[in-house]
Design an enzyme around this catalytic site. Sequence first.
Site, PDB file in Angstrom:
ATOM      1  CG  PHE A 168      -1.652   1.243   1.501  1.00 28.08           C
ATOM      2  CD1 PHE A 168      -2.321   1.917   0.499  1.00 28.08           C
ATOM      3  CD2 PHE A 168      -1.676   1.762   2.786  1.00 28.08           C
ATOM      4  CE1 PHE A 168      -3.010   3.096   0.761  1.00 28.08           C
ATOM      5  CE2 PHE A 168      -2.357   2.930   3.065  1.00 28.08           C
ATOM      6  CZ  PHE A 168      -3.017   3.611   2.053  1.00 28.08           C
ATOM      7  CB  ILE A 169       3.144   2.794   2.474  1.00 29.79           C
ATOM      8  CG1 ILE A 169       2.025   2.944   3.508  1.00 29.79           C
ATOM      9  CG2 ILE A 169       4.074   4.011   2.528  1.00 29.79           C
ATOM     10  CD1 ILE A 169       2.500   2.966   4.950  1.00 29.79           C
ATOM     11  CB  THR A 219       3.038 -11.414   0.847  1.00 25.18           C
ATOM     12  OG1 THR A 219       2.928 -10.010   1.136  1.00 25.18           O
ATOM     13  CG2 THR A 219       4.486 -11.849   1.033  1.00 25.18           C
ATOM     14  CD  GLU A 267       3.957 -10.554   6.362  1.00 24.95           C
ATOM     15  OE1 GLU A 267       2.757 -10.261   6.564  1.00 24.95           O
ATOM     16  OE2 GLU A 267       4.339 -11.172   5.359  1.00 24.95           O
ATOM     17  CB  THR A 320       4.684   1.638  12.592  1.00 23.72           C
ATOM     18  OG1 THR A 320       3.443   1.948  13.236  1.00 23.72           O
ATOM     19  CG2 THR A 320       5.384   0.566  13.420  1.00 23.72           C
ATOM     20  CG  ASP A 321       2.055   5.737  15.137  1.00 23.60           C
ATOM     21  OD1 ASP A 321       1.819   4.567  14.786  1.00 23.60           O
ATOM     22  OD2 ASP A 321       1.178   6.625  15.183  1.00 23.60           O
ATOM     23  CD  GLU A 322       0.480  -0.146  15.154  1.00 23.81           C
ATOM     24  OE1 GLU A 322       0.381  -1.189  15.828  1.00 23.81           O
ATOM     25  OE2 GLU A 322      -0.047  -0.006  14.033  1.00 23.81           O
ATOM     26  CE1 TYR A 368       4.076  -3.731  11.605  1.00 22.56           C
ATOM     27  CE2 TYR A 368       2.552  -2.495  12.970  1.00 22.56           C
ATOM     28  CZ  TYR A 368       3.428  -2.549  11.912  1.00 22.56           C
ATOM     29  OH  TYR A 368       3.675  -1.428  11.154  1.00 22.56           O
ATOM     30  CE  LYS A 383       8.385  -1.555  10.559  1.00 18.47           C
ATOM     31  NZ  LYS A 383       9.053  -1.646   9.225  1.00 18.47           N
ATOM     32  CG  LEU A 409     -11.189   1.513  11.015  1.00 17.16           C
ATOM     33  CD1 LEU A 409     -12.195   0.536  11.589  1.00 17.16           C
ATOM     34  CD2 LEU A 409     -10.839   2.590  12.028  1.00 17.16           C
ATOM     35  N   PRO A 465      -6.499  -8.527  21.953  1.00 17.55           N
ATOM     36  CG  PRO A 465      -5.746 -10.714  22.245  1.00 17.55           C
ATOM     37  CD  PRO A 465      -6.465  -9.826  21.267  1.00 17.55           C
ATOM     38  CG  HIS A 483      -7.186  -2.306  20.492  1.00 10.96           C
ATOM     39  ND1 HIS A 483      -8.501  -2.291  20.101  1.00 10.96           N
ATOM     40  CD2 HIS A 483      -6.525  -1.565  19.567  1.00 10.96           C
ATOM     41  CE1 HIS A 483      -8.647  -1.585  19.004  1.00 10.96           C
ATOM     42  NE2 HIS A 483      -7.451  -1.121  18.662  1.00 10.96           N
TER      43      HIS A 483
END
Length: 356
Positions: free
Chosen positions: A24-25, A48, A96, A146-148, A172, A176, A212, A305, A307
Amino acid sequence: MSAVIPLAAAKPERCVLVTGGAGFIGSAVCRHLVAGGRTRVINLDKLTYAGSLSALADVAGSPRYRFVQGDIADRALVARLLAEERVDAVMHLAAESHVDRSIDGPAVFIETNITGTFHLLEVALDHWRSLEGEAKARFRFHHISTDEVFGDLPFDASKFDEQSPYCPSSPYSASKAASDHLVRAWHHTFGLPVVLSNCSNNYGPHQFPEKLIPLTITRAAAGLSLPVYGTGENVRDWLHVEDHARALEAVMTRGTVGQTYVIGGRAEHSNIAVVAMICDLLDAKVPLAHGKRRRSLIRLVTDRPGHDRRYAIDPSRIERELGWRAEVGFADGLAATIDWYLAEPDRQAAAVPLVG
């Protein structure tokens, strides 16, 4: 009298290897760089489930674009591409990236995001060491993250910035975070000229419908139920993918070596608010039969879980140092994204994992 060389025939300013360029990006980055007219793009992608060559149809015939199907862990292949194409920069997007999938099966996230990045760094380091003069000085390894990796934030005014501590919550984000640390280590220990960026949630055309916004659009357009995790109050900072592509080019070309840039859209919205916005926009564009409102399709489901509550980015550094600003407002970008999915007959509301 010297001949005037048309721009199309002029030598590109740089050659960039984009890993994960069918994602996507990554596909947005490829389209953006090729459209700029001064960059040759080598797209290395394993293809993939989330990869799509249709997202690259606009550039597939360009002499400044080449697609290679392959794995970033294939050192011989990557080394050959770097040498043959005289690559000036690597933009590493192959990863991923879906949290739900990382909970169900974390092994592939470890293999791709951590081990794959290690192999890519090793080959990039060998390539950089083989260069001389200007070619060596201009080489960059740009790691896109990612900011995650920073964990989550409370429901207040706090934001992530470049000094935020790492506190990943999912397999994930942990994978990262590990890859981020590897990239910094290869810079500090071996001198590899790197730049890093951590972005907020992206949206826009060509996104695989497990996230989402595309999941909600495709299901709502078909009149299907709209699952939302927990209470739906989890907040995300939304960034249009085309704004992100512009930011990534700025970081790659003008970012300070060894530096990190966080990239966000300054557009915080709760998940439930985003779903409601999509429902209302679709009701106005393609009403359901008998006047049924799509908000009635929303179903709160058991939360996943770990979240994270809230993500928010303070992009002051990239705004100040590189002059980048998010240009696509969320309301306009969301409406345009809905129009794109409605115009794509092959984008069906298939049975894909739930998303938060």
